[in-house]
Motif scaffolding. Structure first.
Motif, PDB file in Angstrom:
ATOM      1  N   GLU A  77      50.868  59.979 -74.156  1.00 55.59           N
ATOM      2  CA  GLU A  77      51.329  61.161 -74.869  1.00 55.59           C
ATOM      3  C   GLU A  77      52.818  61.368 -74.576  1.00 55.59           C
ATOM      4  O   GLU A  77      53.281  61.225 -73.448  1.00 55.59           O
ATOM      5  CB  GLU A  77      50.519  62.368 -74.383  1.00 55.59           C
ATOM      6  N   ILE A  78      53.572  61.719 -75.599  1.00 54.82           N
ATOM      7  CA  ILE A  78      54.988  62.002 -75.426  1.00 54.82           C
ATOM      8  C   ILE A  78      55.110  63.432 -74.916  1.00 54.82           C
ATOM      9  O   ILE A  78      54.551  64.362 -75.492  1.00 54.82           O
ATOM     10  CB  ILE A  78      55.753  61.816 -76.749  1.00 54.82           C
ATOM     11  N   LEU A  79      55.858  63.587 -73.829  1.00 53.89           N
ATOM     12  CA  LEU A  79      55.973  64.881 -73.171  1.00 53.89           C
ATOM     13  C   LEU A  79      57.412  65.376 -73.195  1.00 53.89           C
ATOM     14  O   LEU A  79      58.357  64.594 -73.289  1.00 53.89           O
ATOM     15  CB  LEU A  79      55.514  64.759 -71.702  1.00 53.89           C
ATOM     16  N   ASP A  80      57.560  66.688 -73.075  1.00 55.29           N
ATOM     17  CA  ASP A  80      58.853  67.281 -72.760  1.00 55.29           C
ATOM     18  C   ASP A  80      58.907  67.420 -71.245  1.00 55.29           C
ATOM     19  O   ASP A  80      57.871  67.606 -70.596  1.00 55.29           O
ATOM     20  CB  ASP A  80      58.992  68.657 -73.421  1.00 55.29           C
ATOM     21  N   TRP A  81      60.101  67.347 -70.680  1.00 54.88           N
ATOM     22  CA  TRP A  81      60.240  67.372 -69.217  1.00 54.88           C
ATOM     23  C   TRP A  81      61.122  68.533 -68.782  1.00 54.88           C
ATOM     24  O   TRP A  81      62.205  68.746 -69.331  1.00 54.88           O
ATOM     25  CB  TRP A  81      60.832  66.054 -68.719  1.00 54.88           C
ATOM     26  N   TYR A  82      60.651  69.250 -67.791  1.00 50.51           N
ATOM     27  CA  TYR A  82      61.433  70.311 -67.158  1.00 50.51           C
ATOM     28  C   TYR A  82      62.100  69.696 -65.935  1.00 50.51           C
ATOM     29  O   TYR A  82      61.429  69.295 -64.983  1.00 50.51           O
ATOM     30  CB  TYR A  82      60.525  71.481 -66.759  1.00 50.51           C
ATOM     31  N   THR A  83      63.436  69.616 -65.963  1.00 51.87           N
ATOM     32  CA  THR A  83      64.165  68.910 -64.903  1.00 51.87           C
ATOM     33  C   THR A  83      65.114  69.819 -64.135  1.00 51.87           C
ATOM     34  O   THR A  83      65.934  69.339 -63.360  1.00 51.87           O
ATOM     35  CB  THR A  83      64.977  67.742 -65.510  1.00 51.87           C
ATOM     36  N   SER A  84      65.010  71.126 -64.309  1.00 49.23           N
ATOM     37  CA  SER A  84      65.980  72.055 -63.716  1.00 49.23           C
ATOM     38  C   SER A  84      65.583  72.596 -62.350  1.00 49.23           C
ATOM     39  O   SER A  84      66.150  73.580 -61.895  1.00 49.23           O
ATOM     40  CB  SER A  84      66.206  73.228 -64.676  1.00 49.23           C
ATOM     41  N   ALA A 114      55.618  77.908 -74.512  1.00 51.06           N
ATOM     42  CA  ALA A 114      54.989  78.800 -73.531  1.00 51.06           C
ATOM     43  C   ALA A 114      55.035  78.186 -72.133  1.00 51.06           C
ATOM     44  O   ALA A 114      55.349  78.868 -71.146  1.00 51.06           O
ATOM     45  CB  ALA A 114      53.553  79.097 -73.945  1.00 51.06           C
ATOM     46  N   THR A 115      54.729  76.893 -72.025  1.00 54.39           N
ATOM     47  CA  THR A 115      54.768  76.231 -70.724  1.00 54.39           C
ATOM     48  C   THR A 115      56.194  76.181 -70.194  1.00 54.39           C
ATOM     49  O   THR A 115      56.433  76.453 -69.012  1.00 54.39           O
ATOM     50  CB  THR A 115      54.183  74.802 -70.825  1.00 54.39           C
ATOM     51  N   SER A 116      57.138  75.856 -71.060  1.00 52.32           N
ATOM     52  CA  SER A 116      58.540  75.822 -70.646  1.00 52.32           C
ATOM     53  C   SER A 116      58.984  77.185 -70.133  1.00 52.32           C
ATOM     54  O   SER A 116      59.651  77.288 -69.094  1.00 52.32           O
ATOM     55  CB  SER A 116      59.409  75.385 -71.827  1.00 52.32           C
ATOM     56  N   ALA A 117      58.612  78.231 -70.839  1.00 51.09           N
ATOM     57  CA  ALA A 117      58.986  79.589 -70.429  1.00 51.09           C
ATOM     58  C   ALA A 117      58.335  79.960 -69.097  1.00 51.09           C
ATOM     59  O   ALA A 117      58.987  80.551 -68.218  1.00 51.09           O
ATOM     60  CB  ALA A 117      58.599  80.583 -71.513  1.00 51.09           C
ATOM     61  N   GLU A 118      57.057  79.620 -68.914  1.00 52.02           N
ATOM     62  CA  GLU A 118      56.386  79.965 -67.667  1.00 52.02           C
ATOM     63  C   GLU A 118      56.980  79.208 -66.489  1.00 52.02           C
ATOM     64  O   GLU A 118      57.161  79.770 -65.400  1.00 52.02           O
ATOM     65  CB  GLU A 118      54.882  79.703 -67.759  1.00 52.02           C
ATOM     66  N   ILE A 119      57.312  77.942 -66.674  1.00 58.15           N
ATOM     67  CA  ILE A 119      57.932  77.168 -65.586  1.00 58.15           C
ATOM     68  C   ILE A 119      59.275  77.794 -65.224  1.00 58.15           C
ATOM     69  O   ILE A 119      59.612  77.943 -64.047  1.00 58.15           O
ATOM     70  CB  ILE A 119      58.092  75.682 -65.980  1.00 58.15           C
ATOM     71  N   THR A 120      60.051  78.176 -66.226  1.00 62.48           N
ATOM     72  CA  THR A 120      61.349  78.801 -65.983  1.00 62.48           C
ATOM     73  C   THR A 120      61.182  80.115 -65.209  1.00 62.48           C
ATOM     74  O   THR A 120      61.930  80.396 -64.269  1.00 62.48           O
ATOM     75  CB  THR A 120      62.082  79.048 -67.314  1.00 62.48           C
ATOM     76  N   ARG A 122      58.821  80.892 -63.185  1.00 55.09           N
ATOM     77  CA  ARG A 122      58.245  80.663 -61.857  1.00 55.09           C
ATOM     78  C   ARG A 122      59.032  79.612 -61.051  1.00 55.09           C
ATOM     79  O   ARG A 122      58.500  79.000 -60.137  1.00 55.09           O
ATOM     80  CB  ARG A 122      56.789  80.234 -62.002  1.00 55.09           C
ATOM     81  N   THR A 123      60.287  79.406 -61.372  1.00 56.04           N
ATOM     82  CA  THR A 123      61.106  78.402 -60.698  1.00 56.04           C
ATOM     83  C   THR A 123      61.174  78.638 -59.192  1.00 56.04           C
ATOM     84  O   THR A 123      61.024  77.693 -58.405  1.00 56.04           O
ATOM     85  CB  THR A 123      62.534  78.379 -61.299  1.00 56.04           C
ATOM     86  N   ILE A 124      61.368  79.877 -58.772  1.00 58.85           N
ATOM     87  CA  ILE A 124      61.475  80.180 -57.345  1.00 58.85           C
ATOM     88  C   ILE A 124      60.151  79.859 -56.653  1.00 58.85           C
ATOM     89  O   ILE A 124      60.129  79.247 -55.568  1.00 58.85           O
ATOM     90  CB  ILE A 124      61.856  81.670 -57.125  1.00 58.85           C
ATOM     91  N   GLU A 125      59.034  80.237 -57.261  1.00 57.97           N
ATOM     92  CA  GLU A 125      57.717  79.949 -56.683  1.00 57.97           C
ATOM     93  C   GLU A 125      57.487  78.437 -56.592  1.00 57.97           C
ATOM     94  O   GLU A 125      56.942  77.938 -55.601  1.00 57.97           O
ATOM     95  CB  GLU A 125      56.608  80.579 -57.527  1.00 57.97           C
ATOM     96  N   LEU A 126      57.898  77.725 -57.632  1.00 56.45           N
ATOM     97  CA  LEU A 126      57.722  76.264 -57.647  1.00 56.45           C
ATOM     98  C   LEU A 126      58.530  75.599 -56.538  1.00 56.45           C
ATOM     99  O   LEU A 126      58.017  74.728 -55.827  1.00 56.45           O
ATOM    100  CB  LEU A 126      58.134  75.691 -59.005  1.00 56.45           C
ATOM    101  N   LYS A 127      59.779  76.003 -56.366  1.00 50.74           N
ATOM    102  CA  LYS A 127      60.615  75.414 -55.316  1.00 50.74           C
ATOM    103  C   LYS A 127      60.026  75.686 -53.934  1.00 50.74           C
ATOM    104  O   LYS A 127      59.971  74.794 -53.084  1.00 50.74           O
ATOM    105  CB  LYS A 127      62.040  75.966 -55.394  1.00 50.74           C
ATOM    106  N   ASP A 128      59.557  76.915 -53.718  1.00 54.85           N
ATOM    107  CA  ASP A 128      58.959  77.264 -52.436  1.00 54.85           C
ATOM    108  C   ASP A 128      57.685  76.460 -52.199  1.00 54.85           C
ATOM    109  O   ASP A 128      57.460  75.944 -51.105  1.00 54.85           O
ATOM    110  CB  ASP A 128      58.662  78.769 -52.390  1.00 54.85           C
ATOM    111  N   ILE A 162      50.151  77.767 -59.124  1.00 56.13           N
ATOM    112  CA  ILE A 162      51.393  78.386 -59.590  1.00 56.13           C
ATOM    113  C   ILE A 162      51.277  78.869 -61.034  1.00 56.13           C
ATOM    114  O   ILE A 162      51.510  80.042 -61.317  1.00 56.13           O
ATOM    115  CB  ILE A 162      52.586  77.415 -59.462  1.00 56.13           C
ATOM    116  N   LEU A 163      50.935  77.968 -61.933  1.00 53.47           N
ATOM    117  CA  LEU A 163      50.906  78.325 -63.354  1.00 53.47           C
ATOM    118  C   LEU A 163      49.598  79.040 -63.694  1.00 53.47           C
ATOM    119  O   LEU A 163      48.541  78.699 -63.171  1.00 53.47           O
ATOM    120  CB  LEU A 163      51.066  77.070 -64.214  1.00 53.47           C
ATOM    121  N   SER A 164      49.679  80.009 -64.597  1.00 53.85           N
ATOM    122  CA  SER A 164      48.472  80.748 -64.937  1.00 53.85           C
ATOM    123  C   SER A 164      48.031  80.519 -66.386  1.00 53.85           C
ATOM    124  O   SER A 164      46.870  80.235 -66.646  1.00 53.85           O
ATOM    125  CB  SER A 164      48.672  82.246 -64.691  1.00 53.85           C
TER     126      SER A 164
END
Length: 181
Positions: A77-84, A114-120, A122-128, A162-164
């Motif tokens: 499957e072709i995916l979009d990637w969150y790299t920030s 929606a997934t991109s927005a949720e990752i953005t 929750r960036t602080i939670e993800l890094k922690d 992390i993600l809901s």
């Protein structure tokens, strides 16, 4: 009378039968005959081979389709990637800790805003979470042969903890360095 009979028998060894021509006169026609037979046989064999190859070639397609296992037939499957998320630096839980530097990309369904927005969000939670995750690991658990296992664990943990409202599909390491001391 007796002399007459002897005269017929003794003619000096010369017979009255016709003699053959000597030398090349008899050899040339015989040689030409065998050359013609050999040439005819070669032509006949070549014609048979050509006809056979055309018949066999017309019954098969020019490209043979090889069977492909379903295992290889599945397209990824072709995916979009969150790299920030940036590089995460921490130490392992060993007695003599090693430094870990990891830069992770999170793959999600193509054009899933929606997934991109949720990752953005929750960036602080993800890094922690990622810092704690790698801090709990040992150098042995972070070996290259365990990389695929780590990616699966990270994907499942991020989706569960992390993600809901959305899910990531894949985790990829842009940088993964374990520096032992």
């Amino acid at each position: 009378m007796a002399d007459d009979g002897l005269g017929e028998l003794d003619d000096g060894g010369v017979s009255s039968a016709p003699s053959k021509k000597g030398g090349m006169g008899g050899l040339l026609p015989s040689l030409l005959k065998w050359i013609a037979i050999a040439l005819g046989a070669v032509i006949l064999i070549v014609v048979i081979v050509i006809i056979t190859m055309r018949v066999v070639g017309s019954n098969t397609s020019s490209q043979t389709a090889l069977p492909i296992s379903d295992e290889y037939n599945v397209q990824r499957e072709i995916l979009d990637w969150y790299t920030s998320l940036g590089a995460i630096r921490t130490r392992t839980s060993d007695d003599i800790p090693a430094s870990v530097i990891v830069d992770i990309a999170l793959g999600y369904k193509k054009d899933d805003k929606a997934t991109s927005a949720e990752i953005t969000q929750r960036t602080i939670e993800l890094k922690d979470f990622l810092r704690r995750y790698f801090r709990e690991k040992t150098v042995e658990e972070l070996r290259p042969q365990n990389e695929q296992k780590l990616k699966i664990e990270l994907r499942n943990s991020i989706n569960d903890e992390i993600l809901s409202s959305s899910k990531i599909k894949d985790v990829s390491f842009q940088q993964f360095d374990v520096l032992e001391q």
